[in-house]
Motif scaffolding. Structure first.
Motif, PDB file in Angstrom:
ATOM      1  N   ILE A  75     -32.543  11.825  84.277  1.00 48.34           N
ATOM      2  CA  ILE A  75     -31.479  12.423  83.461  1.00 48.34           C
ATOM      3  C   ILE A  75     -32.085  13.358  82.422  1.00 48.34           C
ATOM      4  O   ILE A  75     -31.582  14.460  82.167  1.00 48.34           O
ATOM      5  N   ILE A  76     -33.194  12.914  81.813  1.00 49.43           N
ATOM      6  CA  ILE A  76     -33.878  13.742  80.816  1.00 49.43           C
ATOM      7  C   ILE A  76     -34.349  15.055  81.449  1.00 49.43           C
ATOM      8  O   ILE A  76     -34.135  16.140  80.904  1.00 49.43           O
ATOM      9  N   LEU A  77     -34.985  14.956  82.608  1.00 48.35           N
ATOM     10  CA  LEU A  77     -35.491  16.144  83.286  1.00 48.35           C
ATOM     11  C   LEU A  77     -34.354  17.070  83.699  1.00 48.35           C
ATOM     12  O   LEU A  77     -34.505  18.295  83.742  1.00 48.35           O
ATOM     13  N   PHE A  78     -33.194  16.495  83.995  1.00 51.23           N
ATOM     14  CA  PHE A  78     -32.032  17.269  84.414  1.00 51.23           C
ATOM     15  C   PHE A  78     -31.386  17.984  83.233  1.00 51.23           C
ATOM     16  O   PHE A  78     -30.965  19.140  83.343  1.00 51.23           O
ATOM     17  N   MET A  79     -31.296  17.311  82.088  1.00 51.07           N
ATOM     18  CA  MET A  79     -30.586  17.847  80.930  1.00 51.07           C
ATOM     19  C   MET A  79     -31.449  18.729  80.036  1.00 51.07           C
ATOM     20  O   MET A  79     -30.951  19.668  79.402  1.00 51.07           O
ATOM     21  N   LEU A  80     -32.741  18.443  79.955  1.00 49.70           N
ATOM     22  CA  LEU A  80     -33.606  19.136  79.005  1.00 49.70           C
ATOM     23  C   LEU A  80     -33.663  20.656  79.209  1.00 49.70           C
ATOM     24  O   LEU A  80     -33.548  21.411  78.234  1.00 49.70           O
ATOM     25  N   PRO A  81     -33.836  21.165  80.446  1.00 52.48           N
ATOM     26  CA  PRO A  81     -33.885  22.620  80.611  1.00 52.48           C
ATOM     27  C   PRO A  81     -32.630  23.327  80.134  1.00 52.48           C
ATOM     28  O   PRO A  81     -32.703  24.392  79.507  1.00 52.48           O
ATOM     29  N   GLU A  82     -31.456  22.748  80.405  1.00 51.63           N
ATOM     30  CA  GLU A  82     -30.204  23.371  79.983  1.00 51.63           C
ATOM     31  C   GLU A  82     -30.077  23.362  78.463  1.00 51.63           C
ATOM     32  O   GLU A  82     -29.611  24.328  77.858  1.00 51.63           O
ATOM     33  N   ALA A  83     -30.510  22.268  77.822  1.00 50.10           N
ATOM     34  CA  ALA A  83     -30.461  22.202  76.360  1.00 50.10           C
ATOM     35  C   ALA A  83     -31.380  23.256  75.733  1.00 50.10           C
ATOM     36  O   ALA A  83     -31.011  23.917  74.761  1.00 50.10           O
ATOM     37  N   LEU A  84     -32.570  23.429  76.304  1.00 47.58           N
ATOM     38  CA  LEU A  84     -33.506  24.437  75.797  1.00 47.58           C
ATOM     39  C   LEU A  84     -32.968  25.845  76.012  1.00 47.58           C
ATOM     40  O   LEU A  84     -33.088  26.713  75.130  1.00 47.58           O
ATOM     41  N   LYS A  85     -32.364  26.083  77.176  1.00 48.37           N
ATOM     42  CA  LYS A  85     -31.798  27.391  77.474  1.00 48.37           C
ATOM     43  C   LYS A  85     -30.668  27.731  76.497  1.00 48.37           C
ATOM     44  O   LYS A  85     -30.588  28.849  75.981  1.00 48.37           O
ATOM     45  N   MET A  86     -29.802  26.758  76.238  1.00 47.98           N
ATOM     46  CA  MET A  86     -28.700  26.942  75.305  1.00 47.98           C
ATOM     47  C   MET A  86     -29.222  27.205  73.900  1.00 47.98           C
ATOM     48  O   MET A  86     -28.714  28.075  73.179  1.00 47.98           O
ATOM     49  N   LEU A  87     -30.266  26.502  73.503  1.00 48.67           N
ATOM     50  CA  LEU A  87     -30.848  26.650  72.174  1.00 48.67           C
ATOM     51  C   LEU A  87     -31.473  28.033  71.999  1.00 48.67           C
ATOM     52  O   LEU A  87     -31.251  28.702  70.980  1.00 48.67           O
ATOM     53  N   LEU A  88     -32.237  28.478  72.989  1.00 53.74           N
ATOM     54  CA  LEU A  88     -32.894  29.781  72.905  1.00 53.74           C
ATOM     55  C   LEU A  88     -31.885  30.918  72.866  1.00 53.74           C
ATOM     56  O   LEU A  88     -32.054  31.897  72.133  1.00 53.74           O
ATOM     57  N   ARG A  89     -30.815  30.794  73.641  1.00 54.34           N
ATOM     58  CA  ARG A  89     -29.780  31.830  73.630  1.00 54.34           C
ATOM     59  C   ARG A  89     -29.116  31.914  72.255  1.00 54.34           C
ATOM     60  O   ARG A  89     -28.868  33.003  71.746  1.00 54.34           O
ATOM     61  N   ALA A  90     -28.829  30.765  71.656  1.00 57.60           N
ATOM     62  CA  ALA A  90     -28.186  30.759  70.343  1.00 57.60           C
ATOM     63  C   ALA A  90     -29.104  31.358  69.280  1.00 57.60           C
ATOM     64  O   ALA A  90     -28.645  32.082  68.383  1.00 57.60           O
ATOM     65  N   ILE A  91     -30.406  31.065  69.365  1.00 54.90           N
ATOM     66  CA  ILE A  91     -31.362  31.626  68.403  1.00 54.90           C
ATOM     67  C   ILE A  91     -31.400  33.148  68.532  1.00 54.90           C
ATOM     68  O   ILE A  91     -31.428  33.869  67.539  1.00 54.90           O
ATOM     69  N   LYS A  92     -31.379  33.644  69.771  1.00 53.73           N
ATOM     70  CA  LYS A  92     -31.341  35.090  69.996  1.00 53.73           C
ATOM     71  C   LYS A  92     -30.083  35.705  69.402  1.00 53.73           C
ATOM     72  O   LYS A  92     -30.125  36.790  68.817  1.00 53.73           O
ATOM     73  N   ASP A  93     -28.948  35.012  69.538  1.00 54.39           N
ATOM     74  CA  ASP A  93     -27.687  35.525  68.997  1.00 54.39           C
ATOM     75  C   ASP A  93     -27.701  35.581  67.473  1.00 54.39           C
ATOM     76  O   ASP A  93     -27.157  36.507  66.876  1.00 54.39           O
ATOM     77  N   VAL A  94     -28.313  34.573  66.847  1.00 56.20           N
ATOM     78  CA  VAL A  94     -28.371  34.558  65.384  1.00 56.20           C
ATOM     79  C   VAL A  94     -29.182  35.738  64.866  1.00 56.20           C
ATOM     80  O   VAL A  94     -28.820  36.371  63.863  1.00 56.20           O
ATOM     81  N   PHE A  95     -30.273  36.065  65.557  1.00 57.18           N
ATOM     82  CA  PHE A  95     -31.118  37.180  65.139  1.00 57.18           C
ATOM     83  C   PHE A  95     -30.659  38.516  65.732  1.00 57.18           C
ATOM     84  O   PHE A  95     -31.359  39.523  65.605  1.00 57.18           O
ATOM     85  N   LEU A  96     -29.475  38.487  66.381  1.00 57.72           N
ATOM     86  CA  LEU A  96     -28.843  39.711  66.898  1.00 57.72           C
ATOM     87  C   LEU A  96     -29.704  40.429  67.930  1.00 57.72           C
ATOM     88  O   LEU A  96     -29.734  41.665  67.991  1.00 57.72           O
ATOM     89  N   PHE A  97     -30.432  39.663  68.754  1.00 53.79           N
ATOM     90  CA  PHE A  97     -31.186  40.261  69.849  1.00 53.79           C
ATOM     91  C   PHE A  97     -30.219  40.629  70.974  1.00 53.79           C
ATOM     92  O   PHE A  97     -29.079  40.171  71.024  1.00 53.79           O
ATOM     93  N   SER A  98     -30.683  41.468  71.887  1.00 55.00           N
ATOM     94  CA  SER A  98     -29.859  41.833  73.036  1.00 55.00           C
ATOM     95  C   SER A  98     -29.689  40.620  73.947  1.00 55.00           C
ATOM     96  O   SER A  98     -30.545  39.733  73.983  1.00 55.00           O
ATOM     97  N   PRO A  99     -28.570  40.554  74.679  1.00 58.78           N
ATOM     98  CA  PRO A  99     -28.334  39.407  75.566  1.00 58.78           C
ATOM     99  C   PRO A  99     -29.292  39.387  76.750  1.00 58.78           C
ATOM    100  O   PRO A  99     -30.112  40.293  76.918  1.00 58.78           O
TER     101      PRO A  99
END
Length: 298
Positions: free
Chosen positions: A193-217
């Motif tokens: 379950i950890i291996l299944f959920m962890l990549p998606e959580a990291l992907k979601m986190l990195l995208r949000a960080i990019k949005d906060v710093f107004l990087f391109s999508p």
């Protein structure tokens, strides 16, 4: 309150109320069976509930228009919420994974696989019903928050079925040569379950960080924007040379720098092309605004 805001609120309320019931039953079953996998599932769902409750409270801000004081509106709050959610999921994952490894190294534990399997299949069927209702309600709107919530329920259905099948298989191993695995089966499922959920959580986190710093999508979104806008500009005298795309939360701004071969361009023509592009983008992206900017000749 707009129609979209009302539907968003209803969908999130449905997700919150049903999620609370699921979490209560998951914790009860986890305590009764001493299952690390069920406890992991309950902890993830509980962290999701905290974010849903906070999102419900902040929904009115997401629909407020931009202003001189708030040029990005309150869209960045969405990105901050996702970052908080991402770190919460990571914290839960690390904490429970450490506990699972500790139990694994201490010799594992015997659990009632049939009971857990039966419980997971009930959760999967119930989640499927909730998911279908949410999909029907979401037909009339386009909301990043609701899409993320629906995606979460799809994951719930998938891994509830997976866990149900896995624990049912574990009950069949008792009478085989692989019976020695059964004390460790629960921890193995928890790690999966950890291996299944962890990549998606990291992907979601990195995208949000990019949005906060107004990087391109991400590249896929950029290519889609270029396809939509380039298709329209291809029928005009304007040649696109550069795309400046900014996204935060549910809002996105597209600036297209262009060149023109002729010495003059009519303002009316510019307005018509800009309106056409904005109409095309609005069908695909919510709160997306595009402007055309004449590139300077070097």
């Amino acid at each position: 309150m707009s129609k979209q805001e009302k539907i968003e609120r209803r969908i999130l309320l449905l997700s919150l109320c049903t999620g609370i019931l699921f979490v209560i039953f998951e914790f009860i079953v986890a305590i009764y069976t001493k299952s690390q996998a069920v406890l992991m599932d309950a902890a993830y769902d509980a962290s999701e509930l905290l974010m849903i409750g906070l999102t419900l409270f902040l929904i009115p801000l997401f629909h407020r228009s931009i202003s001189e004081k708030h040029p990005f509106g309150y869209a960045q709050i969405e990105s901050f919420l996702v970052i908080i959610k991402g770190f919460m999921l990571l914290a839960v994952t690390l904490g429970l994974s450490a506990n699972s490894v500790e139990v694994l190294l201490s010799g594992g534990n015997i659990i009632d696989g049939r009971l857990i399997s039966f419980f997971q299949f009930i959760i999967a069927i119930s989640s499927m019903i909730v998911l279908i209702i949410m999909l029907r309600m979401n037909r009339a709107i386009s909301s990043p928050i609701v899409k993320a919530e629906i995606y979460g329920w799809k994951i719930d259905v998938a891994y509830s079925i997976g866990m149900g099948v896995a624990f049912f298989i574990s009950t069949l191993l008792v009478e085989t040569r692989l019976a020695f695995i059964t004390p460790f089966f629960d921890q193995i499922i928890a790690v999966l379950i950890i291996l299944f959920m962890l990549p998606e959580a990291l992907k979601m986190l990195l995208r949000a960080i990019k949005d906060v710093f107004l990087f391109s999508p991400e590249k896929e979104t950029m290519e889609e924007i270029k396809d939509i806008c380039g298709g329209i500009l291809g029928d005009t005298e304007l040649n696109d040379v550069f795309y400046d795309v900014t996204r935060t939360g549910r809002r996105m701004w597209v600036a297209i720098y262009f060149e023109v071969e002729s010495e003059y361009i009519h303002v009316q023509t510019m307005n018509e092309i800009t309106l056409k592009i904005n109409n095309a983008l609005s069908k695909r992206f919510e709160y997306c605004v595009c402007e055309l900017i004449l590139a300077k000749n070097e």
